[in-house]
Design an enzyme around this catalytic site. Structure first.
Site, PDB file in Angstrom:
ATOM      1  N   ASP A   1      58.571  47.763  -7.310  1.00 35.05           N
ATOM      2  CA  ASP A   1      58.049  47.460  -8.645  1.00 35.05           C
ATOM      3  C   ASP A   1      56.518  47.492  -8.702  1.00 35.05           C
ATOM      4  O   ASP A   1      55.838  46.802  -7.941  1.00 35.05           O
ATOM      5  CB  ASP A   1      58.537  46.078  -9.069  1.00 35.05           C
ATOM      6  CG  ASP A   1      58.093  45.743 -10.471  1.00 35.05           C
ATOM      7  OD1 ASP A   1      58.700  46.250 -11.418  1.00 35.05           O
ATOM      8  OD2 ASP A   1      57.098  44.995 -10.617  1.00 35.05           O
ATOM      9  N   VAL A   2      56.000  48.279  -9.618  1.00 37.06           N
ATOM     10  CA  VAL A   2      54.549  48.434  -9.723  1.00 37.06           C
ATOM     11  C   VAL A   2      53.883  47.134 -10.191  1.00 37.06           C
ATOM     12  O   VAL A   2      52.748  46.834  -9.810  1.00 37.06           O
ATOM     13  CB  VAL A   2      54.189  49.614 -10.646  1.00 37.06           C
ATOM     14  CG1 VAL A   2      54.548  49.326 -12.082  1.00 37.06           C
ATOM     15  CG2 VAL A   2      52.722  49.959 -10.541  1.00 37.06           C
TER      16      VAL A   2
END
Length: 296
Positions: free
Chosen positions: A251-252
């Site tokens: 997840d960024v």
DNA sequence: CTCCAGGTTGCGT
DNA sequence: ACGCAACATGGA
């Protein structure tokens, strides 16, 4: 109804999380209370959840419904709220672990009592994951709103409209071309309809995934679905199936949060995150959720 | 205009 | 197994 909550539970912190998106279409926050349509079987009720007058309690009030709520309906609504706020989770082991972790210590201190807020409906959790893939969050909320307001059902109460997430059966009957006007991409449309078909035909159910009682096994089954990759699978494992060991490590937002908390000049690599998270074993979902919280 | 965003697929080494 | 273009569009 009155629901007792543990000392490691902060209604205020949970409400701050629920207030994060002004464009959220699945609930409203009015006068410090959460108001939401809760489906129970084939019926729907609009329910208000607020801080109880007694310490460490929630007050659950049914505002209106498609019928008079039975005692069984009331029980189901209480169960829904308990699941959504992860009330029965004992966070003491997580906090003990986090206290000695340089990355988690600041966030558990700042957001003490925050729970991983759940998305009890599997179809909603999957769709929300798919919709949110590779686009910014404000746009994701816009897409979800269009989807829900186009294909969901609503109930009105006190001048406001409350939405029930679309049924898989309804979406399974659509063509890709039906979703393009909402500004879904072709791929998102295919994924949404594909997942809807699996759920409508009964080959994909929340109960069957829960029965596996194994996060990794459930992840494997989810990833086998077209449009569901490691990120979406773990997002659903965390928000719907409630595995505290689910970990959307790609997840960024998580990467940005770690960069922010540690004051790095660039985003950490996956390998670096694996090192940093080695001591989180079993609590990766909570660690992620707390780190996300410092992004807004 | 460029770059990034709560990624995933499918095809090439 | 691993790398990488393509997907598509809003927001900064």
């Amino acid at each position: 109804m009155i629901l007792s909550v543990p000392t490691e539970f902060s209604f205020v912190e949970n409400m701050k999380y629920l207030s994060r998106a002004a464009n959220e279409c699945m609930h409203q926050i009015i006068d410090d209370a959460l108001i939401k349509l809760i489906p129970v079987g084939t019926e729907s009720f609009i329910v208000e959840i607020r801080q109880g007058t007694e310490e460490q309690t929630l007050q659950i009030r049914i505002l209106c419904g498609s019928k008079e709520p039975s005692s069984d309906d009331q029980l189901d609504i209480t169960r829904y709220v308990t699941d959504m706020f992860d009330v029965n989770r004992n966070l003491q082991p997580f906090y003990t672990m986090a206290a000695g972790d340089p990355l988690l210590n600041p966030v558990v201190t700042s957001f003490y009592g925050l729970r991983t807020i759940g998305i009890p409906d599997l179809f909603e959790a999957l769709c929300w994951g798919i919709i949110g893939q590779q686009i910014n969050l404000p746009f994701a909320y816009t897409l979800k709103r269009r989807f829900v307001e186009c294909y969901g059902q609503s109930m009105r109460w006190d001048g406001d409209t409350y939405w029930k997430f679309p049924e898989p059966e309804r979406i399974a009957a659509l063509q890709v071309a039906d979703l393009l006007p909402l500004q879904m991409t072709t791929k998102k449309s295919e994924y949404l309809i594909g997942v809807a078909k699996l759920m409508a035909e009964g080959s994909l159910t929340k109960q069957r995934l829960l029965d596996l009682q194994d996060c990794k096994a459930a992840e494997k089954q989810l990833i086998a679905i077209r449009g569901i990759g490691p990120w979406t699978a773990n997002y659903v494992l965390m928000r719907c199936l409630r595995y505290t060991s689910a970990f959307p490590i790609q997840d960024v937002g998580l990467h940005n949060a770690i960069q922010h908390v540690l004051g790095l000049d660039k985003k950490p690599t996956i390998e670096r995150i694996k090192e940093l998270s080695a001591s989180w074993a079993g609590w990766e979902a909570y660690a992620t959720f707390y780190l996300w919280r410092c992004l807004y």
